[in-house]
Scaffold this motif. Structure first.
Motif, PDB file in Angstrom:
ATOM      1  N   TYR A 159      40.982  22.703  52.664  1.00  0.00           N
ATOM      2  CA  TYR A 159      42.303  22.806  52.045  1.00  0.00           C
ATOM      3  C   TYR A 159      43.138  23.821  52.814  1.00  0.00           C
ATOM      4  O   TYR A 159      42.810  25.015  52.849  1.00  0.00           O
ATOM      5  CB  TYR A 159      42.182  23.224  50.579  1.00  0.00           C
ATOM      6  CG  TYR A 159      41.502  22.201  49.706  1.00  0.00           C
ATOM      7  CD1 TYR A 159      42.256  21.272  48.998  1.00  0.00           C
ATOM      8  CD2 TYR A 159      40.112  22.153  49.601  1.00  0.00           C
ATOM      9  CE1 TYR A 159      41.638  20.316  48.201  1.00  0.00           C
ATOM     10  CE2 TYR A 159      39.488  21.202  48.813  1.00  0.00           C
ATOM     11  CZ  TYR A 159      40.252  20.283  48.119  1.00  0.00           C
ATOM     12  OH  TYR A 159      39.637  19.332  47.332  1.00  0.00           O
TER      13      TYR A 159
ATOM     14  N   ALA B 154      49.495  25.740  51.680  1.00  0.00           N
ATOM     15  CA  ALA B 154      50.766  25.014  51.643  1.00  0.00           C
ATOM     16  C   ALA B 154      51.768  25.728  52.544  1.00  0.00           C
ATOM     17  O   ALA B 154      51.886  26.955  52.507  1.00  0.00           O
ATOM     18  CB  ALA B 154      51.292  24.941  50.213  1.00  0.00           C
TER      19      ALA B 154
ATOM     20  N   HIS C  37      43.158  18.625  53.823  1.00  0.00           N
ATOM     21  CA  HIS C  37      44.230  18.438  52.851  1.00  0.00           C
ATOM     22  C   HIS C  37      45.457  19.239  53.294  1.00  0.00           C
ATOM     23  O   HIS C  37      45.399  20.466  53.383  1.00  0.00           O
ATOM     24  CB  HIS C  37      43.778  18.896  51.462  1.00  0.00           C
ATOM     25  CG  HIS C  37      42.575  18.159  50.951  1.00  0.00           C
ATOM     26  ND1 HIS C  37      42.672  17.063  50.119  1.00  0.00           N
ATOM     27  CD2 HIS C  37      41.238  18.353  51.182  1.00  0.00           C
ATOM     28  CE1 HIS C  37      41.462  16.621  49.834  1.00  0.00           C
ATOM     29  NE2 HIS C  37      40.571  17.380  50.473  1.00  0.00           N
TER      30      HIS C  37
ATOM     31  N   SER D 280      49.619  20.161  52.747  1.00  0.00           N
ATOM     32  CA  SER D 280      50.676  20.199  51.731  1.00  0.00           C
ATOM     33  C   SER D 280      51.888  20.931  52.289  1.00  0.00           C
ATOM     34  O   SER D 280      51.763  21.919  53.010  1.00  0.00           O
ATOM     35  CB  SER D 280      50.182  20.864  50.447  1.00  0.00           C
ATOM     36  OG  SER D 280      49.638  22.136  50.701  1.00  0.00           O
TER      37      SER D 280
ATOM     38  N   GLU E  44      52.130  15.795  50.242  1.00  0.00           N
ATOM     39  CA  GLU E  44      50.703  15.967  50.469  1.00  0.00           C
ATOM     40  C   GLU E  44      50.126  14.796  51.263  1.00  0.00           C
ATOM     41  O   GLU E  44      50.637  13.668  51.201  1.00  0.00           O
ATOM     42  CB  GLU E  44      49.958  16.093  49.132  1.00  0.00           C
ATOM     43  CG  GLU E  44      50.365  17.309  48.321  1.00  0.00           C
ATOM     44  CD  GLU E  44      49.712  17.359  46.951  1.00  0.00           C
ATOM     45  OE1 GLU E  44      49.803  18.424  46.308  1.00  0.00           O
ATOM     46  OE2 GLU E  44      49.117  16.336  46.521  1.00  0.00           O
TER      47      GLU E  44
END
Length: 422
Positions: free
Chosen positions: A271, A274, A313, A315, A354
């Motif tokens: 992850y 962001a 991931h 974002s 995303e």
């Protein structure tokens, strides 16, 4: 309106078309993206510091990829000669190469010590079964055992018959001086007799070896003896863009720079923090590799067979009401292509764009680009454009004299905007 005025207006539109526009057209000619089970395609010279599939005639390129079906399928390849515009040429395979234009990929092995199983394939060209004889543009196609094309890649082989001197400049347009780079170059051809340089010589200019960034069909502004001068003032210009973002999964189990957390769920999940659209922020320098990637791992000796995969991931905080363009994650990790896999979707719950992609361990550069309904890529709308950005610019020179049936690639020159000339 006089004929002279009509001529000037027409010439203006021609120059705009030839010398670049604010957006890039995603090239789709002959380019077939890989199916979902084919991952991590690398196509580059053997030199570890080179990333683009552009080499001197006779030097080697290495193509590798993983098949996450891990069933040791028999794949083959086909090499085809292309013209300046990347259309398949009329030459027969015996004219541009010796040996086999199509052959099996013989080097493949299954991964080991990985959570995600895969079969790793490798191929070097030229090899003992083929030798490429002519310089120019080429297309390699990877075929399955039924002869269907899985994916294609472009490459260029050149012979240095001319010398290309390239320089990067800040734009002289006051409205764009802080946002754009201007490229100028000189082609020296002391040993090449040209009867009509404007027709016999063609050039391509690239930013960061991004196929979609190409500016084509540029004519020399001045011809002085054995020199062709392409010294247009802001004629060959690019949005400078921004430094690439990055992440590094060499330690796939741990959160590191730009990685918020990792999680194991059958395979690893990575992850990223962001990120905020940088278009309204001041320029900030940090080193990058101009959109490229390097496979590496601290967990094993051979990343080709022991490098693991994770779902990465992404974002992005970006105003979805700004316009109707789609947002894509962009870089050399997928050959600069615009595909469903690297498209971002807006999450109403998080308020973020995303996307999730399965990627092998390594150091990756990427950026965010806006793409409109005509598949035109806007390289600066999301992340901004700053003249301080470090970019590499490449000029490739092609030659076809009257009566020839193919375009030779006869020269290459590069420069870096780290040292702007003004």
């Amino acid at each position: 309106m006089s004929v002279n005025v009509f001529f000037r207006i027409g010439l203006l539109f021609i120059l705009i078309g030839i010398l670049g526009t604010p957006q890039l057209r995603a090239q789709q000619n002959n380019i077939i993206p890989p199916p979902p089970h084919i991952k991590t395609i690398e196509f580059k010279p053997l030199d570890p510091d080179a990333y683009a599939p552009v080499v001197k005639l006779g030097e080697k390129l290495k193509l590798s990829f993983d098949d996450i079906n891990a069933d040791q399928r028999i794949y083959s390849y086909k090499i085809e000669h292309c013209d300046y515009n990347w259309q398949i040429s009329n030459l027969s395979s015996t004219e541009y190469m010796t040996g086999y234009a199509s052959d099996r990929i013989r080097n493949y092995q299954n991964s080991f010590n990985t959570l995600q199983y895969y079969t790793h394939y490798e191929l070097e060209i030229p090899n003992e079964n083929n030798r490429i004889k002519l310089s120019g543009n080429y297309l390699i196609s990877i075929l399955d055992d039924y002869g269907n094309v899985l994916f294609t890649r472009r490459f260029i082989m050149y012979q240095p018959k001319v010398i290309v001197a390239v320089s990067a400049h800040r734009s002289t347009d006051p409205s764009k001086i802080n946002e754009k780079h201007s490229i100028q170059f000189v082609i020296n051809h002391p040993n090449l007799v040209l009867n009509d340089p404007s027709r016999e010589i063609k050039v391509d200019v690239y930013q960061n070896n991004d196929w979609n960034s190409v500016i084509k069909e540029i004519k020399p502004k001045n011809v002085l003896g054995t020199q062709l001068w392409y010294n247009y003032i802001d004629g060959i210009s690019y949005w400078a863009g921004n430094e690439y973002l990055y992440f590094d999964t060499k330690e796939i189990r741990n959160a590191t720079n730009n990685i918020f957390k990792t999680r194991l769920d059958n395979i690893f999940n990575t992850y990223l923090y962001a990120t905020e659209s940088r278009g309204h922020l001041p320029y900030s320098f940090y080193p990058d590799v101009n959109g490229n990637f390097v496979l590496r791992t601290l967990d094993a000796d051979d990343v080709s067979l022991e490098g693991d995969y994770s779902f990465v991931h992404f974002s992005l905080k970006y105003d979805r009401n700004f316009d109707q363009d789609d947002i894509y994650i962009y870089g050399n990790f997928n050959d600069w292509q615009i595909t469903p896999e690297n498209k971002m979707e807006f999450n109403e719950e998080s308020g973020l764009y995303e996307a999730t992609m399965m990627m092998k361990q390594g150091f990756y550069n990427y950026t965010y680009v806006a793409v409109n309904s005509d598949f035109r890529i806007n390289p600066y709308k999301v992340e901004g454009s700053y003249y301080q950005t470090e970019n590499e610019y490449t000029v490739i020179v092609y030659y076809r004299k009257f009566g020839d049936r193919y375009d030779q690639a006869i020269g290459l020159g590069t420069t870096n905007s780290e040292k702007l000339q003004n």
